[in-house]
Motif scaffolding. Sequence first.
Motif, PDB file in Angstrom:
ATOM      1  N   ASN A  34       1.056  -1.255  -0.133  1.00  0.00           N
ATOM      2  CA  ASN A  34      -0.021   0.033  -0.041  1.00  0.00           C
ATOM      3  C   ASN A  34       0.810   1.248  -0.131  1.00  0.00           C
ATOM      4  O   ASN A  34       2.254   1.221   0.160  1.00  0.00           O
ATOM      5  N   ASN A  35       0.187   2.428   0.071  1.00  0.00           N
ATOM      6  CA  ASN A  35       0.953   3.731  -0.110  1.00  0.00           C
ATOM      7  C   ASN A  35       1.620   3.799   1.304  1.00  0.00           C
ATOM      8  O   ASN A  35       1.366   3.517   2.353  1.00  0.00           O
ATOM      9  N   ASN A  36       2.778   4.455   1.113  1.00  0.00           N
ATOM     10  CA  ASN A  36       3.670   5.008   2.198  1.00  0.00           C
ATOM     11  C   ASN A  36       4.002   3.783   3.266  1.00  0.00           C
ATOM     12  O   ASN A  36       4.089   3.938   4.309  1.00  0.00           O
ATOM     13  N   GLN A  37       4.315   2.628   2.595  1.00  0.00           N
ATOM     14  CA  GLN A  37       4.896   1.624   3.532  1.00  0.00           C
ATOM     15  C   GLN A  37       6.378   1.276   3.118  1.00  0.00           C
ATOM     16  O   GLN A  37       6.988   0.490   3.902  1.00  0.00           O
ATOM     17  N   GLY A  38       7.128   1.930   2.068  1.00  0.00           N
ATOM     18  CA  GLY A  38       8.457   1.704   1.830  1.00  0.00           C
ATOM     19  C   GLY A  38       8.773   1.195   0.604  1.00  0.00           C
ATOM     20  O   GLY A  38      10.006   0.669   0.215  1.00  0.00           O
ATOM     21  N   LYS A  39       7.715   1.039  -0.351  1.00  0.00           N
ATOM     22  CA  LYS A  39       8.074   0.234  -1.635  1.00  0.00           C
ATOM     23  C   LYS A  39       9.220   1.197  -2.427  1.00  0.00           C
ATOM     24  O   LYS A  39      10.106   0.671  -3.067  1.00  0.00           O
ATOM     25  N   THR A  40       9.074   2.471  -2.730  1.00  0.00           N
ATOM     26  CA  THR A  40       9.962   3.226  -3.396  1.00  0.00           C
ATOM     27  C   THR A  40      11.180   3.402  -2.438  1.00  0.00           C
ATOM     28  O   THR A  40      12.213   3.544  -3.305  1.00  0.00           O
ATOM     29  N   SER A  41      11.185   3.232  -1.292  1.00  0.00           N
ATOM     30  CA  SER A  41      12.475   3.304  -0.706  1.00  0.00           C
ATOM     31  C   SER A  41      13.429   2.067  -1.118  1.00  0.00           C
ATOM     32  O   SER A  41      14.727   2.121  -1.094  1.00  0.00           O
ATOM     33  N   VAL A  42      12.836   0.839  -1.667  1.00  0.00           N
ATOM     34  CA  VAL A  42      13.588   0.041  -1.948  1.00  0.00           C
ATOM     35  C   VAL A  42      14.325   0.178  -3.091  1.00  0.00           C
ATOM     36  O   VAL A  42      15.463   0.045  -3.246  1.00  0.00           O
ATOM     37  N   LEU A  43      13.671   0.909  -4.257  1.00  0.00           N
ATOM     38  CA  LEU A  43      14.357   1.347  -5.249  1.00  0.00           C
ATOM     39  C   LEU A  43      15.422   2.588  -5.005  1.00  0.00           C
ATOM     40  O   LEU A  43      16.424   2.422  -5.590  1.00  0.00           O
ATOM     41  N   ASP A  44      15.002   3.396  -4.114  1.00  0.00           N
ATOM     42  CA  ASP A  44      16.016   4.399  -3.668  1.00  0.00           C
ATOM     43  C   ASP A  44      17.164   3.819  -3.043  1.00  0.00           C
ATOM     44  O   ASP A  44      18.289   4.186  -3.260  1.00  0.00           O
ATOM     45  N   ALA A  45      16.746   2.743  -2.274  1.00  0.00           N
ATOM     46  CA  ALA A  45      18.161   2.108  -1.628  1.00  0.00           C
ATOM     47  C   ALA A  45      19.147   1.500  -2.768  1.00  0.00           C
ATOM     48  O   ALA A  45      20.273   1.591  -2.647  1.00  0.00           O
ATOM     49  N   LEU A  46      18.416   0.825  -3.765  1.00  0.00           N
ATOM     50  CA  LEU A  46      19.321   0.363  -4.917  1.00  0.00           C
ATOM     51  C   LEU A  46      20.007   1.424  -5.585  1.00  0.00           C
ATOM     52  O   LEU A  46      21.300   1.260  -5.839  1.00  0.00           O
ATOM     53  N   ALA A  47      19.169   2.408  -5.788  1.00  0.00           N
ATOM     54  CA  ALA A  47      19.903   3.598  -6.665  1.00  0.00           C
ATOM     55  C   ALA A  47      21.146   4.251  -5.711  1.00  0.00           C
ATOM     56  O   ALA A  47      22.237   4.404  -6.363  1.00  0.00           O
TER      57      ALA A  47
END
Length: 439
Positions: A34-47
């Motif tokens: 769901n929103n605001n759970q940390g999905k995008t943070s996974v991609l940001d961590a990889l980047a």
Amino acid sequence: MSVTITALEAENVKRIKAVALTPAPTGLTLVGGNNNQGKTSVLDALAWALGGDRFRPNAAQRDGAVAPAHLKVTLSNGVIVERKGKNSTLTVTDPTGRRSGQQLLNAFIEPLALDLPRFMEASDKEKADILLRIIGIGTELHVRDMEIKALYDKRTFTGQLAQQKKHFAEELISYPNAPEEPVSASDLIRQQQEILARNGENQRLRTQCAELESQEQQCVAELKRTRERIAELEQQYQELDAKHTKLFNQRKNAEKTVAQLQDESTAELEASIRGIEETNRKVRANLEKSRAEDEAARYASDYDKLTEAITQKRADRMALLNGADLPLPELSVEDGALTYKGKHWRDMSGSDQLRVAAAIVRRLNPDCGFVLLDKLEQMDMTTLQEFSAWLEAEHLQAIATRVSTGSECQIIIEDGMVKDAEPPVTEKPQPRSWTKGAF
């Protein structure tokens, strides 16, 4: 062989508490939630791990975390990338165990693969320029880039001047109690002007007196020269008078001879000359007309040749594009804009845009075998499957996020962790424990 991501371990990065991910080697790996759970943070961590400090999140450390952020990425070529410690120090270890840094990663990591929205949000011309560059026919774009840079530098310089002028104006002293309009000093100025006028008249009289004295001296000198000139003229008069008497006698003798002369008529010759002039006028008119016709024909021929050259150039351009090794069939550049299947970027479907972007970014650095994609909600299940199949056929790995908790997602992120995973033990030091999502 292109490099792909074989594993990610992240802790205390942005919204992530502890996440482990083992993506599929090719095709699509979906990180759901769901929103605001940390999905995008996974991609940001990889980047951040692979792209360096320019991809470092503004708030890299998770709010409330006691331990520092930690990242570990394992790549298919055996390279292990790790960021840890208070300063998130980067360590890159090659398969031989030798330590290295960002320079090693830059050799096979394409920055746009870590930031695909940057390509997708670029202008039509920028996308076209990237395509032309990677297929080897965009050299001439360098000149335009330099012109743009020159304009950009000029604009920057102008902005700096504007700020300097503004700062200078702000530092100037002002007097709030002073009147809005200047005070008149007309009476004082009038008195000053009257005094200056009288002084000026006095000076004029002094100057006039000096000039009269000088003129008087000049007049005396002129009188002396005139007396000398009169004497010279008297001598010349005597000589001219004698010459005149001689010429008078010569003329009288000449008149007796002229009285016996008879003139011949030139009327016939004048008529012939006029006829020749009229003929020549017509000849000149014909020559002028002939020259004009020749010039018109030459320009018409040049026009046709230019038309043929333009047609050939257009044909050569099409042949160049058709013969180029394009990242995708039916990908082209028309009127300076990127097209796919005959459609411009804004007219493509969301899935086609992703397909085009992924293919072009892959071609920018063929050694980079993955792309990161955020917010894949626009794709339905059928399109997702087709996109995943295309990625596998291209031997390309895509790690993407999607607002979903469905079965299409390989892992679900919930409150910064993989759903149903046990939190890491932090009461006492011991090896990290990671729970990976099911695939």
